[in-house]
Design an enzyme around this catalytic site. Structure first.
Site, PDB file in Angstrom:
ATOM      1  N   GLU A 168      36.225  32.670  35.602  1.00  0.00           N
ATOM      2  CA  GLU A 168      36.059  31.263  35.221  1.00  0.00           C
ATOM      3  C   GLU A 168      35.093  31.101  34.041  1.00  0.00           C
ATOM      4  O   GLU A 168      34.034  30.478  34.158  1.00  0.00           O
ATOM      5  CB  GLU A 168      35.589  30.453  36.425  1.00  0.00           C
ATOM      6  CG  GLU A 168      36.551  30.496  37.586  1.00  0.00           C
ATOM      7  CD  GLU A 168      36.129  29.680  38.797  1.00  0.00           C
ATOM      8  OE1 GLU A 168      36.924  29.544  39.732  1.00  0.00           O
ATOM      9  OE2 GLU A 168      34.984  29.168  38.808  1.00  0.00           O
ATOM     10  N   GLU A 366      41.702  33.472  43.428  1.00  0.00           N
ATOM     11  CA  GLU A 366      40.934  32.620  44.344  1.00  0.00           C
ATOM     12  C   GLU A 366      41.794  31.450  44.773  1.00  0.00           C
ATOM     13  O   GLU A 366      42.466  30.822  43.953  1.00  0.00           O
ATOM     14  CB  GLU A 366      39.661  32.045  43.694  1.00  0.00           C
ATOM     15  CG  GLU A 366      38.516  32.990  43.540  1.00  0.00           C
ATOM     16  CD  GLU A 366      37.268  32.293  42.998  1.00  0.00           C
ATOM     17  OE1 GLU A 366      37.105  31.064  43.230  1.00  0.00           O
ATOM     18  OE2 GLU A 366      36.464  32.962  42.340  1.00  0.00           O
TER      19      GLU A 366
END
Length: 464
Positions: A168, A366
């Protein structure tokens, strides 16, 4: 409906170094950005808990990996803590004690029949580099990161074959420099974009090092694109969603997969005088070195509508000048997180990668459900009866498997997270794990009902 899970489809779980390790053995000079934030603003972390103890994975990793083996995980994704990996960041002097710890974790995973996937930075940019160079605002940090990557490849590449540069990469600078809601609260939109560019550049340079070095395996990046949906079919609402997509999704997806930034984004950056500093040589490096594969983190949809009000000219530029968030009436919610539950985003993201990004190999790195107060759901034996997590995983896996049947190159699903772990500010408020962590001195572990269910689908390769 019964769905067969392909034999080679990854069913794993993920976490990160800083969210699990704790500070056992960490030297005072090895703080990461997260460590310094916690030291400066521990009061904003739920109940004052943070990365100092976390789950004490540094000492408890054999127990956790034994649980992974019991469940039957095929893969486990975590990170190397960059801030702890070196004694001297500029000279590249490795902290052998910490590096040996990573060696032991890798070996333990292999002994348990679990393939490790390693990320080089999961928010763990060293405080030293923040203080001296301004973190990812500096090209020097790009150079140091590339050197670090090569050292890691040389040290662990004999066993680790699947690597990610960042997890991220957009998150830290968005919270600090764009929204200014996290320490050290500096609003600077151009710096936000400079961080974005330098992480794209660093990824391309690391890809180049990996390929030219002849390392076995592949190198990618973990992104958290928010699947965007306009409120309506009106041109204004569609434009709002498209511009959000440019600033928060395509800013990474396009250069890292297609080799160049979207021209529409560049025009907006120049118009608002926040274009990042760069050279033609850097853009050429990005063009020549796309990633091998993608990790995609997906939790909730992003719904947008056209803004109702004119932007205040005295307010620093923010992309939300072009959009407003839209809350769909009647939406299904995870009330603990305030997040909409919309499993269809899995299928929609898969089809976008298939249609717009060359169907590049990818996997969900995720996806999960964080719930507050899970102790309410413990049975008489103390086991958390988390049927809500089972339902959440089932619904999202269902959509993912549909996408695979429709031709998506998705290779698997990794749950966030294997154990309950620390999250920024929320600490242990919301629990995500298949394994529960008690907040006692021993950080006692216990398998939740979802852990037993996940074990069953891994064994049977059937989703019911």
């Amino acid at each position: 409906m019964v769905q067969n899970i392909p034999k080679d489809f990854i069913l794993g779980a993920a976490s990160s170094a800083w969210q699990t390790e704790g500070w056992v053995g960490k030297k005072e000079t090895q703080d990461s950005f997260l460590d310094s934030w916690f030291k400066n603003e521990s009061f904003v972390w739920h109940e004052g808990r943070g990365p100092d103890v976390a789950t004490n994975f540094y000492e408890k990793y054999p127990e956790d990996i034994a649980h992974m083996k019991e469940i039957g995980l095929t893969h486990y994704r975590t990170s190397i803590n960059w801030s702890r990996f070196f004694i001297d960041y500029e000279k590249g002097i490795v902290d052998e004690e910490y590096a040996d710890h990573i060696d032991r974790v890798i070996d333990e995973l292999f002994n348990a029949g679990i393939e490790p996937m390693l990320c080089l930075e999961h928010y763990e940019v060293p405080t030293y580099l923040m203080d001296k160079y301004g973190g990812w605002a500096s090209k020097k940090v790009v150079e140091l990161f590339v050197d670090y990557a090569q050292i890691a490849f040389d040290r662990y590449g004999d066993r680790v074959k699947q690597w990610f540069t960042f997890n991220e990469p957009i998150v830290i600078q968005t919270r600090v420099y764009l929204d200014a809601i996290r320490w050290p609260h500096e609003q600077n939109t151009k710096k936000w974009m400079q961080w974005n560019h330098h992480k794209v550049l660093a990824t391309a340079k690391v890809v180049q090092v990996f390929h030219e070095g002849g390392y076995e395996g592949r190198i990618g990046v973990v992104l958290n694109p928010e699947v965007t949906y306009p409120r309506s079919s009106s041109p204004a609402d569609k434009k709002a969603a498209e511009i959000y997509d440019l600033f928060f999704n395509r800013v990474y997806l396009d250069p890292l997969v297609k080799g160049s930034y979207p021209s529409e984004l560049v025009q907006l950056l120049e118009h608002h005088q926040i274009m990042f500093d760069h050279t033609e040589e850097e853009l050429e490096i990005i063009r020549q070195n796309p990633v091998d594969f993608l990790g995609i983190n997906l939790y909730f949809p992003k719904r947008l509508k056209a803004p109702r009000y004119e932007w205040n000219k005295d307010t620093p530029f923010h992309p939300e000048m072009y959009y407003e968030n839209f809350e769909l009436p009647g939406r299904r919610m995870n009330k603990s997180r305030g997040w909409e539950i919309y499993p269809e985003l899995m299928f929609d993201m898969a089809m976008r990668i298939k249609d717009e990004y060359h169907n590049i190999p990818w996997l969900i790195t995720e996806n999960g459900m964080g719930i507050e107060g899970e102790e309410r759901f413990q049975d008489d034996n103390g086991q958390v009866q988390d049927d809500y997590r089972i339902d959440f995983i089932r619904m999202h896996l269902n959509q993912l498997l549909k996408a695979v049947e429709a031709g998506s190159s998705c290779e698997g699903y990794m749950l966030w997270a294997f154990t309950d772990c620390v999250s920024p500010m929320n600490a242990f408020k919301n629990r995500y794990g298949l394994v529960r962590i008690e907040l006692d001195d021993e950080r006692t572990r216990s398998l939740k009902k979802s852990g037993e269910w996940y074990k069953q689908i891994i064994q049977e390769r059937i989703l019911k």
